[in-house]
Design a protein around this motif. Structure first.
Motif, PDB file in Angstrom:
ATOM      1  N   PRO A  82      31.533  48.507  46.974  1.00 13.81           N
ATOM      2  CA  PRO A  82      31.658  47.690  45.464  1.00 13.81           C
ATOM      3  C   PRO A  82      33.065  47.646  45.077  1.00 13.81           C
ATOM      4  N   LEU A 116      29.717  43.402  49.558  1.00 11.82           N
ATOM      5  CA  LEU A 116      28.744  43.730  48.868  1.00 11.82           C
ATOM      6  C   LEU A 116      27.537  44.225  49.876  1.00 11.82           C
ATOM      7  N   CYS A 175      29.457  41.620  41.051  1.00 10.80           N
ATOM      8  CA  CYS A 175      30.015  42.934  41.445  1.00 10.80           C
ATOM      9  C   CYS A 175      29.737  44.022  40.639  1.00 10.80           C
ATOM     10  N   SER A 178      36.676  39.871  43.625  1.00 10.73           N
ATOM     11  CA  SER A 178      36.198  38.857  42.712  1.00 10.73           C
ATOM     12  C   SER A 178      37.225  38.899  41.307  1.00 10.73           C
ATOM     13  N   ALA A 198      34.745  44.600  46.901  1.00 15.94           N
ATOM     14  CA  ALA A 198      34.184  43.514  46.187  1.00 15.94           C
ATOM     15  C   ALA A 198      34.563  43.058  44.820  1.00 15.94           C
ATOM     16  N   LEU A 199      34.620  44.047  43.770  1.00 20.80           N
ATOM     17  CA  LEU A 199      35.048  43.776  42.636  1.00 20.80           C
ATOM     18  C   LEU A 199      36.527  43.296  42.455  1.00 20.80           C
TER      19      LEU A 199
END
Length: 817
Positions: A742, A737, A761, A749, A745-746
């Protein structure tokens, strides 16, 4: 907090009839729930809704979309099977003996006492009155036991306890209102089954088979009034000589069903007997395409016969108890058998003589459960199937423990042994015993797996063995009551024990110093557990309280008064209302969450409570069942069931000849139950005997009177250890992040499956990048992503932003499909 019911284990069958839809899906009742087993994928699931009592009759529509269930309280549920939802409900006024959908799916025949009611089947359309009573047949003199539809859905065969089978026609013609149904007579016992037989060539009804409880099967053939008989399958016909005449006759019979009642008569061809006296015939089924009949008997024997010649193909024994259901699948190559008393459910392929499914539940209540360290095994489960059964113990198993290696399971029993089981070779490779016989009720192992400890019920001692050699190392004495709780600290070698002598003791097992600390209580201590970090100790007492101790400083940290929380439900033998009676309400099992912030508590109640440890606040109560067939579910009893001799449900009726397979066994509390508890001589008492939260924290399981209930945060387990590596950490997500990545990161997660990180995220993605981010998310994570959107819509102020996410994600899922 977001735990939802996922599955019911340990009780694959308890009574009622079973059916197979789509040739591979086995549907069976489990108490007041419905279980669906995929026989190809070897997976089972339990539908999330419950009935008000044990389900005794089920029927499925021919297309396999709808299911009708009827429970002991005569309440019916109309279920959409693919969507797993209840569409409609209906109550009948009397006991239901049989339920059948018509072959065209438009009608449902229900045997209500002496009546046969024909209801229109609800469909997908919205209707003010989904169930419409079309017609009622009231010609039977006793309870109706079986129903069979003709292939054209126009005629019914109805068998009853008056020893007769009647032939009814659904659609009336002019002048038919006063006509009486044809009666098939001659049986000397209750009718168990009646079936239409069809010609293999023309598919026209030309025969009927009636089966009675004394093991007799009668074959009936249709004969026209002009004296020319309709030839049965297998007999040489005269098609070459007078083929036109025979074709005309068959067309008359194949018409609208009128000929089955008015244009001819039925003739008894022969009587055959299964010769299993003194056993009674308890279940049967007939496959029209293969002209085969399968029968089950009260002595556990089943037979498969070829009709109409009555040739025995198989005659085998599967148990010593009554077979309560025996059915064919659509193709006819699989046979399903159920034994309610043993909790046994079998699917057998008769051609290859091999088992497709062989499941058996626990004969008595489940006393204890244990999760494996990777959360995939529950001494039963990820698919819901029991894949191995260990039966070397000769008395009740009271404690289970998985070793840290995940390859070994320990069990303690009242037979005086502690056994170690190899989960690779499925064998008992070590047995721990004592010089004199003892009854073990608790079990623990240290983190290294070198030391095994077990607490006793009778001598109040703790025995310590070496795992490698199996030798008895030490005997810890000091308790003055049964040692019902044992657990090693997760961080050191200190052993905690709880006893009915109102104490919790800490033991230094390796140094041999004996008891190093004693925590006194005012009531009997029932169980003890360590917090996962080892810095807190929780124990429950007979007065319904949960005490939290600091094991290092020996100080009492918190106390939760839980008697009011667990109270609820009135027993048949109670003299006071549920609101005024909290005696005997206590927690017998505790389990910390993975982070130690919450604790689950269950015991002698229908509720399982979840508490916040730091604030000592009740967060949620889970009601384990709504089944009124169990005792302790209702808060207010019905005064109509009270007689001069006491509650109606507690009166034994030894002369009852009910053979529907729902055996109401008397559950008597075992010798290691709580002191002062009274056995209920009527129905089983609802209670929770053991609670375990999975090490992953995503699910938990409870051993209850209903079986093993599994609750999960997700519909399916997204947490996949094979999808994790050393780089998938919260720190890596924060770093992605910070570097304006993004998408990465998503995905990280979602692989870690942490709610807060996934939401963070999602919010971090710019609106213009939503489409690109969604396109890069793997398909298996999209469902989890949609669930997160649903949670965000409840309290997120960025409504348009979340709706944009939903629109793009759903469109992406549609294109992938």
């Amino acid at each position: 907090m977001n735990y939802r019911f996922q599955n019911l284990l340990g009780a694959p069958y308890r009574g009622g009839n079973t059916i197979i839809i789509n040739n591979t899906l086995l549907i069976s009742p489990i108490g007041n729930r419905i279980s669906i087993t995929d026989l190809i994928k070897s997976q089972t699931l339990t539908l999330p809704f419950q009935s008000s009592s044990n389900i005794c009759k089920i029927a499925a529509s021919p297309d396999g979309l709808f299911l009708l269930t009827v429970d002991d309280n005569n309440r019916a549920q109309f279920i959409n099977i693919p969507r797993r939802t209840v569409l409609h409900r209906l109550s009948f006024k009397k006991n239901v003996g049989c339920v059948r959908f018509s072959p065209n799916g438009l009608f449902i025949a229900v045997a209500v006492g002496k009546l046969v009611q024909i209801w229109s089947s609800p469909r997908f359309r919205n209707e003010f009155m989904p169930f419409e009573l079309v017609r009622t047949f009231a010609n039977c003199n006793d309870k109706v036991t079986c129903i069979d539809w003709s292939p054209d859905s126009d005629c019914l065969l109805v068998g009853s306890k008056d020893l007769t089978v009647r032939l009814f026609r659904l659609n009336k013609d002019k002048g038919e209102s006063k006509s009486k149904p044809f009666m098939f007579l001659g049986h000397r016992d209750v009718i168990v089954g009646a079936f239409f037989g069809v010609d293999r060539v023309t598919k026209a009804v030309d025969k009927v088979y009636t089966v009675s409880r004394d093991g007799a099967i009668f074959s009936w053939r249709y004969e026209r009034n002009d004296g020319d008989e309709v030839e049965a399958p297998g007999t040489p016909d005269k098609m070459e000589v007078d083929g036109d005449i025979n074709v005309k006759k068959r067309k008359n019979i194949e018409g609208e069903g009128l000929s089955l009642l008015s244009e001819g008569k039925w003739e008894l061809v022969k009587k055959d007997f299964f010769m299993q006296t003194p056993a009674k015939l308890t279940s049967c089924d007939y496959h029209k395409g293969m002209e085969m009949v399968v029968v089950g008997f009260s002595n556990g024997v089943f037979g498969l016969y070829q009709m109409p010649d009555f040739v025995c193909i198989h005659l085998l024994s599967i148990s010593r108890e009554k077979i309560t259901t025996a059915t064919f699948n659509e193709v006819g190559n699989w046979l399903t058998f159920g034994c309610a008393k043993l909790g046994q459910l079998l699917v057998w392929e008769w051609k290859s003589e091999s088992y497709i499914l062989k499941q058996q539940g626990h004969y008595f209540d489940v006393n204890t459960i244990a999760y494996s360290p990777d959360s995939q095994l529950l001494a039963t489960v990820s698919s819901g199937f029991c894949f191995v059964t260990f039966s070397e113990h000769t008395n009740a198993v009271t404690a289970l423990h998985f070793m840290a290696s995940n390859h070994c399971l320990l069990s303690a029993s009242l037979d005086g042994t502690v056994r170690a089981w190899d989960l690779f070779r499925y064998r008992n490779f070590r047995t721990f015993t004592t010089p004199s016989s003892r009854q073990f009720v608790s079990l623990a192992s240290d983190q290294s797996g070198e030391v095994i400890c077990a607490g006793t019920l009778d001598s109040f001692e703790i025995f310590v063995w070496s795992m490698k050699t199996g030798r008895l190392l030490d005997v810890l004495s000091g308790h003055e009551g049964p040692v019902h709780g044992l657990m090693f600290s997760p961080t050191n070698a200190i052993l905690a024990s709880s006893s009915w002598d109102r104490t919790v003791r800490l033991w230094d097992v390796f140094d041999g110093k004996g008891s190093v600390e004693t925590f006194q209580h005012t009531h009997d201590v029932l169980t003890v557990v360590y917090r996962p970090d080892g810095k807190q100790l929780a124990c429950s007492t007979l007065d319904g309280q949960i005490h939290f101790w600091d094991p290092i400083d020996g100080l009492l940290m918190y106390t939760i008064e839980g008697r009011r929380d667990i109270a609820g439900g009135r027993l048949m033998t109670d003299r006071r209302t549920a609101a005024n009676s909290t005696s005997g309400k206590c927690f017998t099992s505790l389990s910390y969450s993975a982070d130690g912030n919450y604790i689950l508590a269950g015991g002698s109640s229908r509720y399982i409570c979840m508490y916040d440890v730091a604030d000592q606040v009740l967060l949620r109560r889970f009601q384990i069942t709504l089944n009124q067939s169990l005792d302790g579910v209702l808060d207010v009893l019905n005064s109509k069931n009270m007689t001069d001799a006491g509650p109606l449900n507690l009166i034994d009726d030894d002369n009852s000849d009910v053979d529907d397979g729902v055996d109401k066994q008397t559950r008597v509390n075992s010798s290691y139950d709580l002191p002062g508890s009274m056995p209920n001589r009527g129905r089983p008492i609802v209670r929770t005997k053991c609670l375990r939260i999975a090490p992953t924290g995503r699910s938990w399981a409870a051993a209850t009177t209903e079986g093993v209930l599994v609750y999960s945060m997700d519909d399916n387990f997204i947490f996949d250890p094979t999808d994790l590596d050393i780089d998938v950490t919260p720190e890596a997500i924060e770093a992605a992040l910070g570097e304006d990545q993004p998408t990465r990161a998503l995905i990280l997660s979602l692989r870690l499956n942490e709610d807060n990180l996934i939401k963070k995220c999602i919010i971090a993605v710019a609106p213009v990048d939503i489409k690109a981010v969604v396109a890069s998310v793997p398909f298996k994570y999209l469902n989890r992503l949609i669930q997160t959107f649903a949670e965000l819509l409840e309290n997120c102020p960025h409504l348009e932003f979340i709706l944009r996410w939903c629109q793009v994600s759903l469109y992406h899922m549609h294109t992938l499909d």
